[in-house]
Write a protein that holds these residues in place. Structure first.
Motif, PDB file in Angstrom:
ATOM      1  N   VAL A   5       0.853  -1.184   0.000  1.00 31.36           N
ATOM      2  CA  VAL A   5       0.000   0.000   0.000  1.00 31.36           C
ATOM      3  C   VAL A   5       0.894   1.241   0.000  1.00 31.36           C
ATOM      4  CG1 VAL A   5      -1.783   1.292   1.232  1.00 31.36           C
ATOM      5  CG2 VAL A   5      -1.852  -1.210   1.200  1.00 31.36           C
ATOM      6  N   ILE A   6       0.666   2.108  -0.987  1.00 28.27           N
ATOM      7  CA  ILE A   6       1.428   3.339  -1.165  1.00 28.27           C
ATOM      8  C   ILE A   6       0.455   4.507  -1.064  1.00 28.27           C
ATOM      9  CG2 ILE A   6       2.790   4.693  -2.815  1.00 28.27           C
ATOM     10  CD1 ILE A   6       4.299   2.222  -1.801  1.00 28.27           C
ATOM     11  N   ASN A   7       0.805   5.505  -0.257  1.00 22.59           N
ATOM     12  CA  ASN A   7      -0.070   6.666  -0.085  1.00 22.59           C
ATOM     13  C   ASN A   7       0.523   7.975  -0.603  1.00 22.59           C
ATOM     14  OD1 ASN A   7      -2.362   5.417   1.348  1.00 22.59           O
ATOM     15  ND2 ASN A   7      -0.778   4.932   2.847  1.00 22.59           N
ATOM     16  N   GLU A  11       6.547   7.578  -0.076  1.00 25.00           N
ATOM     17  CA  GLU A  11       6.386   6.170   0.303  1.00 25.00           C
ATOM     18  C   GLU A  11       6.783   5.254  -0.853  1.00 25.00           C
ATOM     19  OE1 GLU A  11       2.595   4.986   1.910  1.00 25.00           O
ATOM     20  OE2 GLU A  11       2.605   6.622   3.374  1.00 25.00           O
ATOM     21  N   PHE A  12       6.417   5.637  -2.068  1.00 28.59           N
ATOM     22  CA  PHE A  12       6.763   4.850  -3.243  1.00 28.59           C
ATOM     23  C   PHE A  12       8.282   4.836  -3.417  1.00 28.59           C
ATOM     24  CE2 PHE A  12       4.327   3.946  -7.479  1.00 28.59           C
ATOM     25  CZ  PHE A  12       4.920   2.703  -7.577  1.00 28.59           C
ATOM     26  N   ALA A  13       8.898   6.030  -3.356  1.00 26.04           N
ATOM     27  CA  ALA A  13      10.338   6.169  -3.573  1.00 26.04           C
ATOM     28  C   ALA A  13      11.159   5.379  -2.555  1.00 26.04           C
ATOM     29  CB  ALA A  13      10.726   7.644  -3.556  1.00 26.04           C
ATOM     30  N   ALA A  14      10.621   5.160  -1.367  1.00 27.83           N
ATOM     31  CA  ALA A  14      11.333   4.405  -0.327  1.00 27.83           C
ATOM     32  C   ALA A  14      11.584   2.955  -0.741  1.00 27.83           C
ATOM     33  CB  ALA A  14      10.547   4.453   0.983  1.00 27.83           C
ATOM     34  N   HIS A  15      10.903   2.482  -1.772  1.00 33.44           N
ATOM     35  CA  HIS A  15      11.047   1.092  -2.220  1.00 33.44           C
ATOM     36  C   HIS A  15      11.976   0.950  -3.429  1.00 33.44           C
ATOM     37  CE1 HIS A  15       8.037  -0.505   0.520  1.00 33.44           C
ATOM     38  NE2 HIS A  15       7.358   0.601   0.289  1.00 33.44           N
ATOM     39  N   LEU A  16      12.699   2.011  -3.777  1.00 35.73           N
ATOM     40  CA  LEU A  16      13.594   1.971  -4.931  1.00 35.73           C
ATOM     41  C   LEU A  16      14.574   0.805  -4.809  1.00 35.73           C
ATOM     42  CD1 LEU A  16      14.496   3.288  -7.570  1.00 35.73           C
ATOM     43  CD2 LEU A  16      16.046   4.730  -6.234  1.00 35.73           C
ATOM     44  N   GLY A  17      14.658   0.011  -5.873  1.00 31.50           N
ATOM     45  CA  GLY A  17      15.573  -1.119  -5.905  1.00 31.50           C
ATOM     46  C   GLY A  17      15.038  -2.391  -5.260  1.00 31.50           C
ATOM     47  N   GLU A  18      13.861  -2.310  -4.664  1.00 32.74           N
ATOM     48  CA  GLU A  18      13.300  -3.459  -3.950  1.00 32.74           C
ATOM     49  C   GLU A  18      12.323  -4.237  -4.825  1.00 32.74           C
ATOM     50  OE1 GLU A  18      11.277  -2.193  -0.411  1.00 32.74           O
ATOM     51  OE2 GLU A  18      13.068  -1.241   0.422  1.00 32.74           O
ATOM     52  N   GLU A  19      12.222  -5.544  -4.533  1.00 40.78           N
ATOM     53  CA  GLU A  19      11.158  -6.331  -5.128  1.00 40.78           C
ATOM     54  C   GLU A  19       9.857  -5.867  -4.473  1.00 40.78           C
ATOM     55  OE1 GLU A  19       9.895 -10.909  -5.132  1.00 40.78           O
ATOM     56  OE2 GLU A  19      11.690 -10.494  -6.333  1.00 40.78           O
ATOM     57  N   ILE A  81       0.083  -4.111  -5.878  1.00 40.71           N
ATOM     58  CA  ILE A  81       0.203  -2.776  -5.288  1.00 40.71           C
ATOM     59  C   ILE A  81      -1.136  -2.039  -5.276  1.00 40.71           C
ATOM     60  CG2 ILE A  81       0.820  -1.678  -7.476  1.00 40.71           C
ATOM     61  CD1 ILE A  81       2.909  -0.024  -5.880  1.00 40.71           C
ATOM     62  N   GLU A  82      -1.324  -1.251  -4.241  1.00 46.63           N
ATOM     63  CA  GLU A  82      -2.475  -0.349  -4.148  1.00 46.63           C
ATOM     64  C   GLU A  82      -1.911   1.041  -3.918  1.00 46.63           C
ATOM     65  OE1 GLU A  82      -5.787   0.639  -0.769  1.00 46.63           O
ATOM     66  OE2 GLU A  82      -5.525  -1.477  -1.299  1.00 46.63           O
ATOM     67  N   VAL A  83      -2.113   1.923  -4.871  1.00 44.76           N
ATOM     68  CA  VAL A  83      -1.608   3.286  -4.748  1.00 44.76           C
ATOM     69  C   VAL A  83      -2.804   4.194  -4.490  1.00 44.76           C
ATOM     70  CG1 VAL A  83      -0.280   5.136  -5.815  1.00 44.76           C
ATOM     71  CG2 VAL A  83       0.303   2.752  -6.305  1.00 44.76           C
ATOM     72  N   ASN A  84      -2.813   4.809  -3.327  1.00 45.00           N
ATOM     73  CA  ASN A  84      -3.904   5.690  -2.913  1.00 45.00           C
ATOM     74  C   ASN A  84      -3.555   7.149  -3.185  1.00 45.00           C
ATOM     75  OD1 ASN A  84      -5.445   3.507  -1.854  1.00 45.00           O
ATOM     76  ND2 ASN A  84      -4.137   3.502  -0.048  1.00 45.00           N
ATOM     77  N   ASN A  85      -4.549   8.003  -3.055  1.00 49.22           N
ATOM     78  CA  ASN A  85      -4.388   9.454  -3.194  1.00 49.22           C
ATOM     79  C   ASN A  85      -3.918   9.867  -4.588  1.00 49.22           C
ATOM     80  OD1 ASN A  85      -5.041   9.776  -0.399  1.00 49.22           O
ATOM     81  ND2 ASN A  85      -2.953   9.163   0.093  1.00 49.22           N
ATOM     82  N   ILE A  86      -4.443   9.164  -5.599  1.00 48.54           N
ATOM     83  CA  ILE A  86      -4.116   9.553  -6.972  1.00 48.54           C
ATOM     84  C   ILE A  86      -5.397   9.907  -7.720  1.00 48.54           C
ATOM     85  CG2 ILE A  86      -1.968   8.239  -7.164  1.00 48.54           C
ATOM     86  CD1 ILE A  86      -3.532   6.122  -8.769  1.00 48.54           C
ATOM     87  N   LYS A  87      -5.224  10.838  -8.659  1.00 46.53           N
ATOM     88  CA  LYS A  87      -6.337  11.227  -9.529  1.00 46.53           C
ATOM     89  C   LYS A  87      -6.415  10.285 -10.724  1.00 46.53           C
ATOM     90  CE  LYS A  87      -4.435  15.360  -9.489  1.00 46.53           C
ATOM     91  NZ  LYS A  87      -3.964  16.684  -9.493  1.00 46.53           N
ATOM     92  N   MET A  88      -5.225   9.790 -11.145  1.00 45.90           N
ATOM     93  CA  MET A  88      -5.178   9.052 -12.395  1.00 45.90           C
ATOM     94  C   MET A  88      -3.883   8.251 -12.475  1.00 45.90           C
ATOM     95  SD  MET A  88      -5.675  10.758 -16.191  1.00 45.90           S
ATOM     96  CE  MET A  88      -4.475  12.046 -15.884  1.00 45.90           C
ATOM     97  N   LEU A  89      -3.948   7.141 -13.200  1.00 46.27           N
ATOM     98  CA  LEU A  89      -2.780   6.323 -13.520  1.00 46.27           C
ATOM     99  C   LEU A  89      -2.762   6.135 -15.031  1.00 46.27           C
ATOM    100  CD1 LEU A  89      -0.487   4.209 -13.103  1.00 46.27           C
ATOM    101  CD2 LEU A  89      -2.275   2.536 -12.629  1.00 46.27           C
TER     102      LEU A  89
END
Length: 154
Positions: A5-7, A11-19, A81-89
């Motif tokens: 879950v990404i808000n 938070e997304f950037a903290a996972h750089l390089g990770e599976e 993945i669930e990305v919250n607080n977005i208008k559009m993908l």
């Protein structure tokens, strides 16, 4: 493992390089292949003619369209993945995409992902996801590459 879950961008950037995770296995059956053939007007016999494929194909079976395998990526990505607080993908692009081997009808596939790169482009998050669509029981993937998505956070 549940969904990541990404808000926010940070938070997304903290996972750089990770599976980031793997999807569930999904069976690719002849009905799915036939529906894809109808949708794309690609009725090549290696995909839809079961009897001919048994006799003439090196796989003794029909195989999924490569683009069918690719088209399953958004469905399987949504399981990871669930990305919250977005208008559009928005799908932005594909890089270094390679079809490693065909998906034989009846096989199961899954998506395995890693965050390859992430950028903040004037408030738009560009996430580059290294992906591998694996075939159950096979060492070589069906498809791999880097998918780029644009997330428009609120």
């Amino acid at each position: 493992m549940g969904k990541l879950v990404i808000n926010s961008y940070d938070e997304f950037a903290a996972h750089l390089g990770e599976e980031l995770g793997a999807s569930d296995w999904l069976q690719v059956d002849q009905d799915r292949i036939n529906l894809f053939a109808d949708a794309t007007l690609d009725h090549q016999w290696i995909h839809v003619d079961v009897e001919r494929a048994k006799k003439e194909s090196q796989y003794q079976s029909t195989i999924a369209h490569g683009y069918l395998t690719l088209s399953l990526l958004p469905y399987m990505w949504d399981q990871i993945i669930e990305v919250n607080n977005i208008k559009m993908l928005v799908n932005y692009g594909m890089d270094k995409m390679r079809f490693g081997q065909p998906v034989i009808t009846g096989s199961k596939v899954r998506l395995v992902t890693k965050l390859h790169n992430i950028q903040n482009l004037r408030g738009i998050c560009k996430a580059e996801i290294e992906f591998r669509i694996e075939i159950e029981g096979q060492r070589k993937p069906a498809l791999e590459g880097i998918a780029s998505f644009l997330y428009y956070f609120n």
